[in-house]
Design a protein around this motif. Structure first.
Motif, PDB file in Angstrom:
ATOM      1  N   GLN A 100      31.244  -6.843  17.686  1.00 18.75           N
ATOM      2  CA  GLN A 100      29.822  -6.800  18.029  1.00 18.75           C
ATOM      3  C   GLN A 100      28.931  -7.280  16.888  1.00 18.75           C
ATOM      4  O   GLN A 100      27.724  -7.454  17.070  1.00 18.75           O
ATOM      5  N   ILE A 101      29.503  -7.468  15.717  1.00 17.07           N
ATOM      6  CA  ILE A 101      28.724  -7.928  14.564  1.00 17.07           C
ATOM      7  C   ILE A 101      28.601  -9.448  14.604  1.00 17.07           C
ATOM      8  O   ILE A 101      29.579 -10.170  14.829  1.00 17.07           O
ATOM      9  N   GLY A 102      27.384  -9.940  14.382  1.00 24.09           N
ATOM     10  CA  GLY A 102      27.125 -11.374  14.372  1.00 24.09           C
ATOM     11  C   GLY A 102      26.284 -11.783  13.183  1.00 24.09           C
ATOM     12  O   GLY A 102      26.263 -11.114  12.138  1.00 24.09           O
ATOM     13  N   ASP A 103      25.535 -12.857  13.340  1.00 21.91           N
ATOM     14  CA  ASP A 103      24.730 -13.398  12.242  1.00 21.91           C
ATOM     15  C   ASP A 103      23.710 -12.400  11.710  1.00 21.91           C
ATOM     16  O   ASP A 103      23.513 -12.291  10.489  1.00 21.91           O
ATOM     17  N   ALA A 104      23.051 -11.657  12.604  1.00 28.32           N
ATOM     18  CA  ALA A 104      21.974 -10.758  12.172  1.00 28.32           C
ATOM     19  C   ALA A 104      22.467  -9.719  11.170  1.00 28.32           C
ATOM     20  O   ALA A 104      21.808  -9.428  10.162  1.00 28.32           O
ATOM     21  N   GLY A 105      23.626  -9.126  11.428  1.00 29.79           N
ATOM     22  CA  GLY A 105      24.151  -8.107  10.525  1.00 29.79           C
ATOM     23  C   GLY A 105      24.533  -8.668   9.177  1.00 29.79           C
ATOM     24  O   GLY A 105      24.216  -8.083   8.128  1.00 29.79           O
ATOM     25  N   ILE A 106      25.242  -9.793   9.165  1.00 28.85           N
ATOM     26  CA  ILE A 106      25.674 -10.378   7.892  1.00 28.85           C
ATOM     27  C   ILE A 106      24.479 -10.921   7.113  1.00 28.85           C
ATOM     28  O   ILE A 106      24.447 -10.859   5.874  1.00 28.85           O
ATOM     29  N   ILE A 107      23.473 -11.444   7.807  1.00 27.30           N
ATOM     30  CA  ILE A 107      22.259 -11.898   7.117  1.00 27.30           C
ATOM     31  C   ILE A 107      21.574 -10.734   6.423  1.00 27.30           C
ATOM     32  O   ILE A 107      21.069 -10.873   5.290  1.00 27.30           O
ATOM     33  N   ALA A 108      21.532  -9.572   7.082  1.00 28.90           N
ATOM     34  CA  ALA A 108      20.936  -8.386   6.449  1.00 28.90           C
ATOM     35  C   ALA A 108      21.691  -7.994   5.187  1.00 28.90           C
ATOM     36  O   ALA A 108      21.085  -7.605   4.175  1.00 28.90           O
ATOM     37  N   ALA A 116      23.426 -10.105   3.320  1.00 25.83           N
ATOM     38  CA  ALA A 116      23.171 -11.160   2.334  1.00 25.83           C
ATOM     39  C   ALA A 116      21.840 -10.956   1.627  1.00 25.83           C
ATOM     40  O   ALA A 116      21.719 -11.204   0.423  1.00 25.83           O
ATOM     41  N   ARG A 117      20.848 -10.488   2.360  1.00 28.57           N
ATOM     42  CA  ARG A 117      19.516 -10.297   1.779  1.00 28.57           C
ATOM     43  C   ARG A 117      19.378  -8.983   1.017  1.00 28.57           C
ATOM     44  O   ARG A 117      18.543  -8.875   0.113  1.00 28.57           O
ATOM     45  N   GLY A 118      20.200  -7.982   1.362  1.00 26.26           N
ATOM     46  CA  GLY A 118      20.050  -6.677   0.724  1.00 26.26           C
ATOM     47  C   GLY A 118      21.092  -6.328  -0.306  1.00 26.26           C
ATOM     48  O   GLY A 118      20.925  -5.352  -1.036  1.00 26.26           O
ATOM     49  N   GLU A 152      22.884 -17.926   4.499  1.00 22.28           N
ATOM     50  CA  GLU A 152      22.222 -16.777   3.862  1.00 22.28           C
ATOM     51  C   GLU A 152      23.103 -16.168   2.778  1.00 22.28           C
ATOM     52  O   GLU A 152      22.604 -15.755   1.721  1.00 22.28           O
ATOM     53  N   LEU A 153      24.411 -16.097   3.021  1.00 16.90           N
ATOM     54  CA  LEU A 153      25.315 -15.566   1.997  1.00 16.90           C
ATOM     55  C   LEU A 153      25.287 -16.436   0.757  1.00 16.90           C
ATOM     56  O   LEU A 153      25.293 -15.926  -0.376  1.00 16.90           O
TER      57      LEU A 153
END
Length: 605
Positions: free
Chosen positions: A481-489, A491-493, A515-516
């Motif tokens: 269920q994990i996609g771009d939105a989770g990994i982008i978060a 990468a930014r945090g 983003e990573l």
């Protein structure tokens, strides 16, 4: 100034040597040794530790190092390691590189056979080692299959100051071990795991010779060692503090002798199927200094024996219970009542231990810092709620296949254990976004998060983690269920991220890779296996800024072509491994440039 040597003119040899000793990194010491002949000589004299892997001409190599490094106290030989594998592995240990030339074996007729000479250290090499390093205090010979008692006798006779000896996987016999007992009267640490040539005769002679000094002993997979050996250990090794046994023919008789004769025992690890409650009860009665106990596959170990441990071993800090099917909540309650100083608990495959047993740990063991529950189907949310209320210092939690634990339990841990640094969860299908969101909100010290194959965890959870924690390690492989939105978060945090495993995430694409690359410049290892939507474009953006990358798995990523593999190799100067599936096209130029870096996975997952 040019032409003026202000350092060598002022600094005595002793001070220069002390500077060398304080340089942990081997490359730094090597660089300093190239300054001048004096520094080269002093650097060699200052070395106390050498680490040796497989070589083409070990006997000649051993002669060289014994002449050049005269003050060595520690020699570590591990023939499982090739030369490339050992370089740079441990900065604090000196890795020595043998001569690169390879010799060829000749047939009886004298003609060249073309076969490389076998790389191993033999008895002749050990003899040279003993003669050259008479001040040796620590010797490790791991899986040196061609070492026999003859070489060990030579070392024992020459190196009488030996304090630590590791013979794991060496086929040494009784005469060699007996010689160690007779000559090495200061021996404190001995590892005999997988020494299949040993019998009771050698161990008894060892105990007679150096039993008074021996503090640590490990024996495993030695079919000829029986209770007779342990009786000798119990009789002569009165200072023994650590004992690790994985033996098929040990019964209560041998362990009873150890328990009664070794009252200073602090660490005991057992995998002996014939040991029963009687022997463990003796440990609980006699070994009152016990701090660590690990029991595995003791089929006859019940609550009765564990209760005696709890009543007697008040100093117990670490307990591991693995595949002990007769244990129940009652035994764990006895540990909780008696062992208030417990800091580490692992319960693995003990199917009769349930919620009540772990609740008692949460109520009584307030110093608990690490908890591991593996294959514990009967332990539910209420157990973790109690741990959250009582164990405020918990720093690490491991959950594997605990089907009765869900979000409620994880929320209890999050609210109560705010010092948590490591959370590893695998195949706990009742845990979803709610529990992980609570972790992100409360556990600000979390640096290591693993959520492998947790089907209910999605982007919402990782958004909370990215906002609340500064992760260094993240594994979300199989969380579909994990996609771009989770990994982008993330990468930014989490700019400190150095390890990421996002294998088998079908919804992950190039945007997350971009983003990573921008947010995680310290990334050293990334696993992208079976990510079908990541392409050469994403991998290019990733490696553009992640120049510290050392390992990259791109196997079964159809969007990553030979061009993408070439980009990784050319953009990351520190790259050591690029994993692709067997059959993926890799350009000839890339193979020439980094053939040793590219690995091929042959098994289709």
């Amino acid at each position: 100034m040019r032409g003026h040597d202000r350092i060598n003119a002022c600094l005595p040899d002793e001070l220069v040597m002390e500077i060398f000793r304080r340089l942990d990194a081997k490359p730094s010491r090597d660089s300093c040794s190239l300054v001048c002949k004096r520094w080269l000589r002093l650097e060699r004299v200052s070395r106390s530790t050498l680490r040796i892997g497989a070589s083409g001409s070990p006997e000649h190599f051993v002669k060289l190092i014994t002449r050049r490094f005269v003050n060595v106290r520690t020699v570590l030989v591990d023939e499982r390691l090739s030369l490339p594998a050992q370089l740079g592995r441990r900065p604090s240990v000196e890795s020595i590189r043998p001569l690169p030339k390879l010799r060829y074996a000749k047939a009886k007729g004298g003609s060249e056979t073309g076969e490389l000479e076998t790389s191993y250290i033999s008895d002749a090499g050990l003899t040279v080692l003993g003669e050259g390093f008479s001040k040796l205090e620590k010797l490790s010979l791991i899986w040196c299959n061609n070492v026999s008692s003859m070489g060990l006798v030579s070392v024992a006779q020459k190196c009488r100051l030996l304090k630590s000896l590791d013979l794991q996987g060496c086929y040494v016999g009784d005469p060699g071990i007996a010689a160690v007992g007779q000559c090495c009267k200061q021996l404190e640490d001995l590892n005999l795991r997988f020494c299949e040539g040993l019998s009771d005769t050698g161990v008894v002679e060892l105990a007679l010779g150096c039993g008074k000094s021996l503090k640590s002993l490990g024996v495993a997979a030695c079919a000829k060692i029986t209770d007779i050996s342990l009786e000798a250990v119990g009789l002569h090794c009165t200072s023994l503090e650590t004992l690790s046994l994985d033996l098929e023919y040990i019964s209560n008789k041998g362990l009873l002798a150890v328990a009664k004769g070794c009252p200073l025992l602090k660490v005991l690890k057992l995998q002996c199927i014939n040991v029963t409650d009687e022997a463990l009860a003796a440990v609980g009665t006699c070994c009152l200094s016990l701090e660590m106990l690990a029991v595995c596959s003791l089929q006859k170990f019940t609550d009765k024996g564990l209760s005696v441990i709890g009543n007697g071993c008040k100093k117990l800090k670490s307990l591991t219970l693995s595949d002990c099917y007769l244990l129940s909540d009652k035994g764990l309650e006895a540990i909780a009542t008696g062992c208030k100083e417990l800091t580490h608990l692992e319960v693995n495959g003990c199917h009769n231990i349930g919620t009540m047993g772990l609740q008692s740990i949460g109520k009584s063991c307030r110093q608990l810092t690490e908890l591991a529950l593996l294959f514990c189907q009967k332990i539910g949310n209420n157990a973790l709620l109690e741990v959250g209320r009582g164990c405020k210092f918990l720093q690490a939690l491991h959950l594997v296949d605990c089907s009765s634990i869900g979000d409620e339990g994880i929320c209890g841990i999050a609210r109560g254990c705010q010092k948590l640094k490591k959370l590893h969860i695998r195949r706990c299908y009742e845990i979803g976004n709610k529990g992980i969101v609570a972790i992100g909100e409360h556990c600000k010290s979390l640096t290591d998060l693993s959520l492998r194959f947790c089907d209910r965890v999605g982007d919402e959870a990782l958004v909370a983690i990215g906002q609340g924690c500064s992760l260094q390690h993240l594994n979300v492989s199989g969380c579909h269920q994990i996609g771009d939105a989770g990994i982008i978060a993330i990468a930014r945090g989490c700019p400190q991220l150095i390890f990421l495993d996002v294998s088998v995430l079908q919804n992950l694409g190039d945007m997350a890779m971009t983003e990573l690359g921008e947010g995680c410049p310290l990334l050293k290892e990334i696993l992208l296996s079976h990510c079908h939507h990541i392409t050469d474009v994403g991998i290019t953006h990733l490696v553009k800024n992640c120049t510290l990358l050392e390992s990259c798995h791109v196997d079964y990523c159809p969007g990553i072509t030979a061009a993408g593999v070439a980009t990784v190799v050319s953009s990351c100067p520190n790259i050591k491994k690029v994993l692709v599936e067997k059959g993926k096209e890799v350009s000839q130029r890339t193979k020439r440039r980094a053939g040793s870096v590219i690995s091929y996975l042959c098994i289709d997952l």
